[in-house]
Design an enzyme around this catalytic site. Structure first.
Site, PDB file in Angstrom:
ATOM      1  N   GLY A 145       0.939  -1.116  -0.019  1.00 52.89           N
ATOM      2  CA  GLY A 145      -0.004  -0.167  -0.152  1.00 52.89           C
ATOM      3  C   GLY A 145       0.870   1.193   0.129  1.00 52.89           C
ATOM      4  O   GLY A 145       0.202   2.361   0.492  1.00 52.89           O
ATOM      5  N   TYR A 166     -15.626  -5.333   6.875  1.00 48.27           N
ATOM      6  CA  TYR A 166     -14.287  -4.422   7.166  1.00 48.27           C
ATOM      7  C   TYR A 166     -13.928  -4.790   8.620  1.00 48.27           C
ATOM      8  O   TYR A 166     -12.594  -4.991   8.980  1.00 48.27           O
ATOM      9  CB  TYR A 166     -14.588  -3.129   6.964  1.00 48.27           C
ATOM     10  CG  TYR A 166     -13.241  -2.270   7.318  1.00 48.27           C
ATOM     11  CD1 TYR A 166     -12.429  -2.133   6.615  1.00 48.27           C
ATOM     12  CD2 TYR A 166     -13.382  -1.321   8.401  1.00 48.27           C
ATOM     13  CE1 TYR A 166     -11.189  -1.117   6.816  1.00 48.27           C
ATOM     14  CE2 TYR A 166     -12.197  -0.563   8.956  1.00 48.27           C
ATOM     15  CZ  TYR A 166     -11.126  -0.730   7.724  1.00 48.27           C
ATOM     16  OH  TYR A 166     -10.085   0.110   8.074  1.00 48.27           O
ATOM     17  N   LYS A 218     -10.608  -6.745  10.100  1.00 48.89           N
ATOM     18  CA  LYS A 218      -9.535  -6.231  10.881  1.00 48.89           C
ATOM     19  C   LYS A 218      -9.655  -6.877  12.237  1.00 48.89           C
ATOM     20  O   LYS A 218      -8.489  -7.138  12.686  1.00 48.89           O
ATOM     21  CB  LYS A 218      -9.911  -4.703  11.156  1.00 48.89           C
ATOM     22  CG  LYS A 218      -9.718  -3.813   9.878  1.00 48.89           C
ATOM     23  CD  LYS A 218      -8.284  -4.066   9.243  1.00 48.89           C
ATOM     24  CE  LYS A 218      -8.106  -2.815   8.231  1.00 48.89           C
ATOM     25  NZ  LYS A 218      -6.614  -2.907   7.613  1.00 48.89           N
ATOM     26  N   ASP A 269      -1.796  -7.224  -7.670  1.00 47.72           N
ATOM     27  CA  ASP A 269      -2.995  -7.005  -7.201  1.00 47.72           C
ATOM     28  C   ASP A 269      -3.111  -8.141  -5.978  1.00 47.72           C
ATOM     29  O   ASP A 269      -3.341  -9.294  -6.248  1.00 47.72           O
ATOM     30  CB  ASP A 269      -3.980  -7.384  -8.242  1.00 47.72           C
ATOM     31  CG  ASP A 269      -5.558  -7.344  -7.648  1.00 47.72           C
ATOM     32  OD1 ASP A 269      -5.661  -7.197  -6.567  1.00 47.72           O
ATOM     33  OD2 ASP A 269      -6.252  -7.366  -8.765  1.00 47.72           O
TER      34      ASP A 269
END
Ligand code: NAD
Length: 282
Positions: free
Chosen positions: A8, A154, A158, A41
Site C-alpha cells: 500500500g 471491514y 480487521k 493485485d
C-alpha cells in the site's frame, strides 16, 4: 541502513511511512496496484504469490522490516474483495516473508483498525471463517446482514488480521526467532480512503462517530508510530495492538479492557507459563 517492504506504498499511511523510511536513509520496496516497485493485485492468489516472490528477490532474502498497509475501507457489495485484501493480503505475504525477516532480525507492523474494537455485533462465525482462510464462507455470513454487510466485513477483516498477527507473533517462528510482529490500530485518519468515505452515503455516520480529541488522525503521526515499531524501541514488543485513534476505543471500552485473562486461554497453553524455562509460547 535497512531494507523494508511496504504494501500500500502508493497512498495514505503506506506512502507516509515509505517517505519517512526513505528520509531516514532506508531502502523501501513498495508494493501496490500502481506506482510501486512491485505492482501486484493482492486480491488474487497469483498477485499475492508474485508480490511475495518479487520482494524476496529484490531484498535478496533479507528484510529488516515489513509494513502491511494495503487495504480497503468498508465498501458496499465488495465484501469478497475487502476481506481478501485486508486479511489474505497480510497473512499470505507475511507468511512468505517470515524467513527473510528472521534472516535480518526484522520487525513487522500490520495496520489493523479501531473498527476491530468499536464496531458492534460483528458476526463471530465470519471472523472464525476468515481465520480459517474461508473467505467465501465469511462473506456468505456477512451478506445475511444486508446493508450492514459492508461495515461488518471491514470490521471482521480487521479483527481476523489482528488475531492472526497476535497469535503468530508470540510463537517460536516469530518472537522466538527474533522477529517483532505488532499491530497498529488507527481510528479515522485523513487519507484518500477516508476522503472517499466522507463523500459516500455513510458520511453522516462517520462524522458523528465520537473522537474525544475532536480531530481526524494524521497519516504522518501514524507513520511516526510505525517507524518506532520498526526500530530498536520495539525489541520487547510482540503481538501488541497499539491503538492510535483519538480516544474512541477508550470512549467505548474503558471498562472492558484491561481485564483478567480468561481461564480457558491459560488452559489452551496447558498452563505452561508456570514453567520457569518457558520463554516462548508455541
Ligand atoms: P489508502 O486508500 O490511502 O491506501 C491504501 C493503499 O492500498 C492504496 O495505495 C491501494 O492502491 C492499496 N491497495 C488496495 N487494494 C489493493 C490490492 N488489491 N492490491 C494492492 N494494493 C492495494 O488508505 P489508507 O487510509 O492509507 O489505509 C491504509 C490501511 O489502514 C488500510 O489497511 C486501512 O484499512 C487501514 N485503516 C485506515 C483508516 C483510515 O481512516 N484511513 C483507519 C483505520 C485503518
Amino acid at each position: 541502513m535497512g531494507t523494508f517492504a511496504v504494501t500500500g506504498s502508493a497512498s495514505g499511511m503506506g506512502a507516509a511511512v515509505t517517505a519517512r523510511l526513505i528520509a531516514d536513509g532506508h531502502r523501501v520496496i513498495g508494493v501496490d496496484r500502481q506506482t510501486a516497485d512491485v505492482v501486484a493485485d493482492l486480491s488474487t492468489e497469483a498477485g499475492r504469490t508474485e508480490a511475495t516472490r518479487a520482494v524476496l528477490d529484490l531484498a535478496d532474502g533479507h528484510l529488516d522490516g515489513a509494513v502491511m498497509a494495503a487495504g480497503l475501507g468498508p465498501t458496499p457489495r465488495k465484501e469478497h474483495l475487502v476481506a481478501t485484501v485486508n486479511f489474505l493480503g497480510v497473512r499470505d505475504l507475511l507468511t512468505g516473508w517470515r524467513p527473510a525477516l528472521e534472516a535480518a532480525g526484522g520487525k513487522a507492523v500490520v495496520i489493523g483498525s479501531n473498527s476491530s474494537t468499536t464496531t458492534p455485533l460483528v458476526p463471530r462465525s465470519a471472523v472464525r471463517r476468515l481465520l480459517a482462510g474461508d473467505v467465501d464462507g465469511a462473506v456468505r455470513v456477512m451478506r445475511r446482514f444486508g446493508p450492514a454487510a459492508g461495515a461488518f466485513t471491514y470490521a471482521a477483516s480487521k479483527i481476523a488480521v489482528t488475531r492472526w498477527a497476535r497469535r503468530a507473533a508470540v510463537t517460536r517462528a516469530w518472537a522466538g526467532s527474533g522477529i517483532n510482529l505488532n499491530v497498529i490500530a488507527p481510528g479515522a485518519v485523513m487519507t484518500p480512503m477516508l476522503r472517499t468515505q466522507l463523500q459516500g452515503q455513510n458520511a453522516g455516520q462517520l462524522r458523528a462517530f465520537p473522537i474525544p480529541t475532536r480531530r481526524f488522525g494524521d497519516p504522518e503521526n501514524i507513520a511516526a508510530w510505525i517507524v518506532m515499531m520498526l526500530g530498536p524501541a520495539a525489541a520487547d514488543m510482540a503481538g501488541s495492538m497499539v491503538v492510535v485513534d483519538g480516544g474512541t476505543d477508550a470512549h467505548f471500552r474503558s471498562d472492558h479492557w484491561p481485564a483478567p485473562v480468561p481461564l480457558r486461554s491459560l488452559a489452551r497453553y496447558g498452563f505452561r507459563f508456570l514453567r520457569h524455562d518457558a520463554h516462548v509460547v508455541d
